[in-house]
Design a protein around this motif. Sequence first.
Motif, PDB file in Angstrom:
ATOM      1  N   THR A   1       0.834  -1.207   0.000  1.00  0.00           N
ATOM      2  CA  THR A   1       0.000   0.000   0.000  1.00  0.00           C
ATOM      3  C   THR A   1       0.864   1.249   0.000  1.00  0.00           C
ATOM      4  N   THR A   2       1.949   1.226   0.756  1.00  0.00           N
ATOM      5  CA  THR A   2       2.861   2.374   0.792  1.00  0.00           C
ATOM      6  C   THR A   2       3.504   2.587  -0.576  1.00  0.00           C
ATOM      7  N   ARG A   3       3.829   1.496  -1.262  1.00  0.00           N
ATOM      8  CA  ARG A   3       4.390   1.615  -2.623  1.00  0.00           C
ATOM      9  C   ARG A   3       3.358   2.206  -3.579  1.00  0.00           C
ATOM     10  N   PHE A   4       2.109   1.776  -3.443  1.00  0.00           N
ATOM     11  CA  PHE A   4       1.039   2.349  -4.259  1.00  0.00           C
ATOM     12  C   PHE A   4       0.942   3.860  -4.000  1.00  0.00           C
ATOM     13  N   ASN A   5       0.947   4.254  -2.730  1.00  0.00           N
ATOM     14  CA  ASN A   5       0.873   5.675  -2.388  1.00  0.00           C
ATOM     15  C   ASN A   5       2.093   6.436  -2.900  1.00  0.00           C
ATOM     16  N   HIS A   6       3.252   5.776  -2.876  1.00  0.00           N
ATOM     17  CA  HIS A   6       4.463   6.424  -3.388  1.00  0.00           C
ATOM     18  C   HIS A   6       4.344   6.705  -4.884  1.00  0.00           C
ATOM     19  N   ALA A   7       3.742   5.783  -5.612  1.00  0.00           N
ATOM     20  CA  ALA A   7       3.500   6.029  -7.040  1.00  0.00           C
ATOM     21  C   ALA A   7       2.623   7.255  -7.221  1.00  0.00           C
ATOM     22  N   GLY A   8       1.637   7.418  -6.346  1.00  0.00           N
ATOM     23  CA  GLY A   8       0.799   8.618  -6.391  1.00  0.00           C
ATOM     24  C   GLY A   8       1.590   9.886  -6.125  1.00  0.00           C
TER      25      GLY A   8
ATOM     26  N   ASP B   1       6.347  13.310 -12.193  1.00  0.00           N
ATOM     27  CA  ASP B   1       7.104  12.219 -12.818  1.00  0.00           C
ATOM     28  C   ASP B   1       6.120  11.160 -13.306  1.00  0.00           C
ATOM     29  N   ARG B   2       5.475  11.440 -14.424  1.00  0.00           N
ATOM     30  CA  ARG B   2       4.442  10.549 -14.953  1.00  0.00           C
ATOM     31  C   ARG B   2       5.009   9.174 -15.337  1.00  0.00           C
ATOM     32  N   THR B   3       6.147   9.168 -15.995  1.00  0.00           N
ATOM     33  CA  THR B   3       6.768   7.909 -16.418  1.00  0.00           C
ATOM     34  C   THR B   3       7.161   7.066 -15.207  1.00  0.00           C
TER      35      THR B   3
ATOM     36  N   ALA C   1       5.500   3.400 -14.073  1.00  0.00           N
ATOM     37  CA  ALA C   1       6.368   2.239 -13.832  1.00  0.00           C
ATOM     38  C   ALA C   1       6.188   1.714 -12.409  1.00  0.00           C
ATOM     39  N   ALA C   2       6.067   2.627 -11.439  1.00  0.00           N
ATOM     40  CA  ALA C   2       5.873   2.213 -10.045  1.00  0.00           C
ATOM     41  C   ALA C   2       4.525   1.520  -9.864  1.00  0.00           C
ATOM     42  N   TYR C   3       3.476   2.058 -10.495  1.00  0.00           N
ATOM     43  CA  TYR C   3       2.158   1.402 -10.420  1.00  0.00           C
ATOM     44  C   TYR C   3       2.222  -0.005 -11.028  1.00  0.00           C
ATOM     45  N   GLU C   4       2.912  -0.145 -12.158  1.00  0.00           N
ATOM     46  CA  GLU C   4       3.006  -1.462 -12.804  1.00  0.00           C
ATOM     47  C   GLU C   4       3.734  -2.469 -11.912  1.00  0.00           C
TER      48      GLU C   4
END
Length: 144
Positions: free
Chosen positions: A86-93, A100-102, A106-109
Amino acid sequence: MALLAVGCAAEVARRRWRGDWVARANRELDVRDQVLREEDPETVDLRFEAHRLRELGDAAGALEVHARLLAARADALGSDHPHVLTTRFNHAGHLWEAGDRTGALAAYEKVLADMVRVLGEDHPDTRWTRNVLTSRRSKAEEAT
């Protein structure tokens, strides 16, 4: 009389279902509270600081603090722990909000692949991550 009996049976079933739901919710909160109690107070402070900076509109500052939070949680709980996912998901946000869209896509994937592996295809967090990734991809494509 039959209508009264049906009404009473329905009320009993509703209360039983509600009781089950409340019990499940309380068990989930107990698990979450236990994880937060076990978490280092400094890590909790990082979480609140990242949230505060995000609310103030400091996306870059929130991203930097959130990166430290992610590293601390991964060290403490392990990379496959649901709270770390969940923290990684939030970090992608945070990456997305910082522009940093790219990197965000990549983080979401990556977190989606790990959620599928750890939580399964049908887990609510996995489905939510997949929906957010799809939405963010569409927004990125519209921008180009």
